[in-house]
Design an enzyme around this catalytic site. Sequence first.
Site, mmCIF file in Angstrom:
data_model
loop_
_atom_site.group_PDB
_atom_site.id
_atom_site.type_symbol
_atom_site.label_atom_id
_atom_site.label_comp_id
_atom_site.label_asym_id
_atom_site.label_seq_id
_atom_site.Cartn_x
_atom_site.Cartn_y
_atom_site.Cartn_z
ATOM 1 N N CYS A 110 -41.324 54.748 1.930
ATOM 2 C CA CYS A 110 -41.950 55.448 0.815
ATOM 3 C C CYS A 110 -41.718 54.608 -0.446
ATOM 4 O O CYS A 110 -40.588 54.360 -0.837
ATOM 5 C CB CYS A 110 -41.305 56.830 0.700
ATOM 6 S SG CYS A 110 -42.020 57.830 -0.585
ATOM 7 N N CYS A 117 -43.391 59.073 -14.217
ATOM 8 C CA CYS A 117 -44.791 59.435 -13.988
ATOM 9 C C CYS A 117 -45.255 60.273 -15.167
ATOM 10 O O CYS A 117 -44.505 61.090 -15.682
ATOM 11 C CB CYS A 117 -44.925 60.235 -12.692
ATOM 12 S SG CYS A 117 -46.645 60.605 -12.254
ATOM 13 N N CYS A 124 -42.476 68.513 -9.322
ATOM 14 C CA CYS A 124 -42.057 67.178 -8.900
ATOM 15 C C CYS A 124 -40.955 66.672 -9.818
ATOM 16 O O CYS A 124 -41.102 66.694 -11.040
ATOM 17 C CB CYS A 124 -43.258 66.228 -8.920
ATOM 18 S SG CYS A 124 -42.818 64.521 -8.533
HETATM 19 N N1 SAH Z 1 -48.557 60.748 -7.556
HETATM 20 C C1 SAH Z 1 -48.861 60.701 -6.163
HETATM 21 C C2 SAH Z 1 -47.749 60.177 -5.283
HETATM 22 C C3 SAH Z 1 -46.342 60.656 -5.535
HETATM 23 S S1 SAH Z 1 -45.827 62.213 -4.921
HETATM 24 C C4 SAH Z 1 -49.321 62.061 -5.688
HETATM 25 O O1 SAH Z 1 -49.286 63.004 -6.461
HETATM 26 O O2 SAH Z 1 -49.776 62.177 -4.559
HETATM 27 C C5 SAH Z 1 -45.892 62.175 -3.180
HETATM 28 C C6 SAH Z 1 -46.048 63.570 -2.574
HETATM 29 O O3 SAH Z 1 -44.861 64.356 -2.730
HETATM 30 C C7 SAH Z 1 -47.159 64.355 -3.247
HETATM 31 O O4 SAH Z 1 -47.933 65.033 -2.320
HETATM 32 C C8 SAH Z 1 -46.359 65.313 -4.096
HETATM 33 O O5 SAH Z 1 -47.121 66.401 -4.453
HETATM 34 C C9 SAH Z 1 -45.194 65.640 -3.191
HETATM 35 N N2 SAH Z 1 -44.069 66.260 -3.902
HETATM 36 C C10 SAH Z 1 -43.705 66.061 -5.174
HETATM 37 N N3 SAH Z 1 -42.631 66.788 -5.492
HETATM 38 C C11 SAH Z 1 -42.294 67.483 -4.373
HETATM 39 C C12 SAH Z 1 -41.227 68.386 -4.067
HETATM 40 N N4 SAH Z 1 -40.310 68.698 -4.960
HETATM 41 N N5 SAH Z 1 -41.180 68.883 -2.817
HETATM 42 C C13 SAH Z 1 -42.088 68.525 -1.902
HETATM 43 N N6 SAH Z 1 -43.093 67.673 -2.137
HETATM 44 C C14 SAH Z 1 -43.205 67.141 -3.373
#
Ligand code: SAH
Length: 388
Positions: A110, A117, A124
């Site tokens: 990953c 961000c 997130c």
């Molecule tokens: N900005 C991109 C990639 C980074 S996040 C995006 O939004 O897709 C990667 C994945 O993790 C995304 O699907 C995001 O929504 C998820 N994610 C973020 N925070 C999370 C959390 N606390 N628990 C579970 N999934 C989460």
Amino acid sequence: MTEVSTKQNLLDLDREGLERFFAEILGEKRYRAHQVMKWIHHRHVTDFDDMTDLGKPLRAKLHTHAEVIVPNILLDKPSVDGTHKWLLGMDGGNAIEAVFIPDKGRGTLCVSSQVGCGLACTFCSTGTQGFNRNLSTAEIVGQVWVAARHLGNVPHRQRKLTNVVMMGMGEPLLNFDNVVRAMSVMRDDLGFGLANKRVTLSTAGMVPMIDRLAVESDVSLAVSLHAANDELRSELVPLNKKYPIAELMAACQRYVQRKPRASITFEYTLMKGVNDQPEHARQLARLMRQFDNAVQMKDAGKVNLIPFNPFPGTRYERSAEDDIRSFQKLLLDSHVLTMVRRTRGDDIDAACGQLKGQVMDRTRRQAEFKKKLEAQGIPANGAGDAAA
Ligand code: SAH
């Protein structure tokens, strides 16, 4: 003051860039660029003096004009379940994270695309920290390089690192050029040699960039949906105010239509009492059916359910096991291909959305980023507040 190097970091170049550099700056043939690429990515050699098939004059030229700068490892943390996390130092006290997750016959890394961000998705961890800057191609490729070296990866042999997901810190489509170039090195036989399908870019829904990606790259696409109605999605993913679900799904439709046999994975993080009720599953099932119908392909849209991973200070909770199972069942009963992504690396905070790194000096950069986004009409509210 740190000295700014005028040498070209070769990790910043994909095959095409390297060939050009060898031709234009070094006056060398293409195959020389290929040899160097293999030394760096297949054998993890970064000192030109150790590239023994190059010959002294070329090595001297390389020393004058080029360098190979790999990330500085601040912390190297294995987990009991085989997951591995690296904290990599960037400039200005910043750090980003990369995580390796082995799983039955495959190993997924990953990878982060930005320091912090700016999109401020409310659930997130990275989103609550604000934005500092984009990562360079070298810094993105460097994460794969560090993991591949640790795992002893060599293309065409049995290898541990088989997949890369751009799902670490940051929004990859807001760092388009560097991410696309880095993904090209990941998929190149002279680079890490991963199959196109095994490199996945995940986006919160940058509609115009999804269209560009369809033209300029060939990787798997994942879209972070989290809600199938605009009111709720705008609350979770502020970017939805600029690119609401209908526009996002239309872009996904164009993407699939441009790429024969491609499918899109829709990620849906399940949060207790927020988006995990039967009505939400029904809305999602409807949206997925509409999508399949629009592109006239069964399973064009797959769903990946991610039980929410908590982090300090969050107001959300993970959904109950029963609710996760019922949510999945409702989708499966509606013939939507649905998986539940199980958390790994719990003991090292390595799960999705928990990557925090270290984001310094974010307020000024945040303000600049916000201005840039707003100039494009993208609301970046929340991000600035969190950083202030
Ligand atoms: N900005 C991109 C990639 C980074 S996040 C995006 O939004 O897709 C990667 C994945 O993790 C995304 O699907 C995001 O929504 C998820 N994610 C973020 N925070 C999370 C959390 N606390 N628990 C579970 N999934 C989460």
